[in-house]
Design a protein around this motif. Sequence first.
Motif, short mmCIF file in Angstrom:
data_model
loop_
_atom_site.label_atom_id
_atom_site.label_comp_id
_atom_site.label_asym_id
_atom_site.label_seq_id
_atom_site.Cartn_x
_atom_site.Cartn_y
_atom_site.Cartn_z
N GLU A 1 -28.65 -46.84 64.72
CA GLU A 1 -28.53 -45.63 65.53
C GLU A 1 -29.46 -45.69 66.75
N ASN B 1 -19.58 -43.80 61.98
CA ASN B 1 -20.11 -42.54 62.52
C ASN B 1 -19.75 -42.29 63.98
N ARG C 1 -28.08 -46.07 70.69
CA ARG C 1 -28.50 -45.11 71.72
C ARG C 1 -29.11 -45.85 72.90
N ARG D 1 -20.72 -43.95 66.60
CA ARG D 1 -21.79 -44.26 67.54
C ARG D 1 -21.35 -45.26 68.60
N ASP E 1 -19.71 -49.33 61.60
CA ASP E 1 -20.32 -48.01 61.62
C ASP E 1 -19.25 -46.95 61.76
#
Length: 144
Positions: A85, A123, A89, A125, A121
């Motif tokens: 994560e 999620n 970012r 992201r 992943d």
Amino acid sequence: MRVSDAMTREVYVADPEETVQQAAMAMAGIDVGVLPVRENDRLVGMITDRDIAIRGVAEGRGLGAKVRDVMTREVIYCFEDQDVEDVTRNMGDIQVRRLPVVNREKRLVGILSLGDLALTDGNGRAGDALRMISRPGGEHTQTG
């Protein structure tokens, strides 16, 4: 999830004394647009298809130009034990689609791409990072 859980471990590495033609052929052969450049067991740069086009072809260098002459020397990397994560970012913030992965001794152990993140992943992201990467401007822009 750690970077080591998502990264690609098998990485073709270019040598700074190879020609840009050899690097381009390697990229074509393994269907990638970037190669880490290693000299004396140390990561010394990255060469992209864009480097070859802009610093090579557009500046009139021939096929025999050395990888060293067109590679990006500033290497931004992540560590294999970092949190995905945080790294995702950061990729969005610095507008890159892939990062070399090193261990704590700063030895290359893999590469992490948005594609790797999208596959591992669930999620979203990777999509968030792509939106940040794709925003206008930044260090890698083609416009003024």
